[in-house]
Write an enzyme that holds these catalytic residues in place. Sequence first.
Site, PDB file in Angstrom:
ATOM      1  N   HIS A   4       0.840  -1.201   0.000  1.00  0.00           N
ATOM      2  CA  HIS A   4       0.000   0.000   0.000  1.00  0.00           C
ATOM      3  C   HIS A   4       0.872   1.247   0.000  1.00  0.00           C
ATOM      4  CE1 HIS A   4      -3.885  -1.917   1.831  1.00  0.00           C
ATOM      5  NE2 HIS A   4      -3.430  -2.560   0.774  1.00  0.00           N
ATOM      6  N   LYS A  34       1.963  -0.182  14.845  1.00  0.00           N
ATOM      7  CA  LYS A  34       3.398  -0.267  15.141  1.00  0.00           C
ATOM      8  C   LYS A  34       3.821  -1.483  15.961  1.00  0.00           C
ATOM      9  CE  LYS A  34       4.559   3.158  12.840  1.00  0.00           C
ATOM     10  NZ  LYS A  34       5.177   2.812  11.560  1.00  0.00           N
ATOM     11  N   PRO A  42      -3.171   0.153  18.778  1.00  0.00           N
ATOM     12  CA  PRO A  42      -2.956  -0.310  17.400  1.00  0.00           C
ATOM     13  C   PRO A  42      -3.195   0.741  16.306  1.00  0.00           C
ATOM     14  CG  PRO A  42      -5.000  -1.204  18.284  1.00  0.00           C
ATOM     15  CD  PRO A  42      -4.332  -0.487  19.412  1.00  0.00           C
ATOM     16  N   TYR A  54       4.338   6.596   9.705  1.00  0.00           N
ATOM     17  CA  TYR A  54       3.545   5.406   9.380  1.00  0.00           C
ATOM     18  C   TYR A  54       4.397   4.381   8.632  1.00  0.00           C
ATOM     19  CZ  TYR A  54      -0.763   2.779   8.564  1.00  0.00           C
ATOM     20  OH  TYR A  54      -1.735   1.825   8.579  1.00  0.00           O
TER      21      TYR A  54
END
Length: 391
Positions: free
Chosen positions: A72, A297, A293, A385
């Site tokens: 992604h 991570k 969550p 991220y």
Amino acid sequence: MRTQVGIVGAGPAGLLLSHLLHLQGISSVIVEARSRRYVEERIRAGVLEQGTVDLLNETGVGSRMRREGLVHHGIELRFGGRNHRIDFAALTGGHGVTVYGQHEVVKDLIQQRLADGGDIRFEAADVSVHETDSARPKIRFTHQGEVQELDCDFIAGCDGFHGICRPSIPPAQLKTYDRVYPFAWLGILAEAPPSQDELIYANHPDGFALYSMRSPQITRLYLQCRPDEDLAQWSDDRIWSALHTRLGDGAGWRLNEGPILQKSVTPMRSFVTEPMRRGRLFLAGDAAHIVPPTGAKGMNLAVHDVKVLAAALDGFYRKDAEQGLELYSETCLARIWRMQRFSWWMTSMLHRFDDKSDFDQRVQLAELEYVTSSRAASESLAENYVGLMRR
Ligand code: APR
Ligand code: PHB
């Protein structure tokens, strides 16, 4: 029984550590409380940073992940009836994440360890650690009805948040940092083809929702709920209706439904233990720290810990150098605290806090507006991220 490194716990941390040590010619035995089937089927999160993907590939356990993992390059943030894409590739110079369930990583690692002659004692009972301040620490456990003692040079406590290794350290030797959030996540796995390619993080007046996936046939979804939520109160219809509302059907998008295969409630907390070592006992992964969550991570931090620990043990055995072991805790904690901040921030920005004032709720929306309209702010989210860090 004797080994160089005794490992408590066959989650991602313990299994990967054992695999890395094997590649370095260091022996280990894993002692796990649950059955192989249980750990292979335990549904957890599933977003891998590029650094995690690279490590699995470089160490020869990435072939199924390369075939089945979904790469992604962005996520969507939904709030105020609108939809905003955070384009990781554009914001981080081409980086992304791979969606591949944690239990799939666990299956791949178990298979590889067993193929390499690895020793994993599943269904071990009464596991305890001893003499961790000495040069010959021991793990005691009962396996197939017999009491066993494993003599080690080192013990790696990879036994998760509820394990026995952290509590074996006298509380006065540790400083713990803890924040429990006033909500949980109700997670479902549904036999429904994903409705779109990328994850959606939704902030809705009814509460947070997350749209994720596991494969072209399986969707993974979460709803913010109460920490003491009774799953019996959540019929399939109620779950789908809440998901449709919070994820905001419309504008050319509709959430696909399908049979619900699994339902669970996950509490949310931030937790860190310092230091992550006592004598010859080293804590890694969830045994030392927990993140909520929302930032995806947990497994990535566990992987980073054992990468650092394996390198430190390599230095010890090959060069008789203790420096890596001395620096283990500090090195890991630098990354852990950075990811704690990110996970706390994502959690704070995206959930509904019932005790917050109207002012706080408006500031939360202003934060989302800022993150989605400023390049600098989007870049900050994106680099955290995907997991870019110098160390
Ligand atoms: N003796 C032996 N094994 C134990 C004991 C014990 N007393 N207590 C727990 N275990 C085992 C658990 O059954 C589990 O298989 O230790 C393992 C710990 O694995 P995880 O909880 O998966 O922790 P870790 O390997 O650190 O991975 C962190 O897990 O919870 C997620 O979000 C988290 O993705 C992150 C990842
Ligand atoms: C998941 O797919 O399980 C998942 C994805 C993203 C998160 C948490 C969980 O932030």
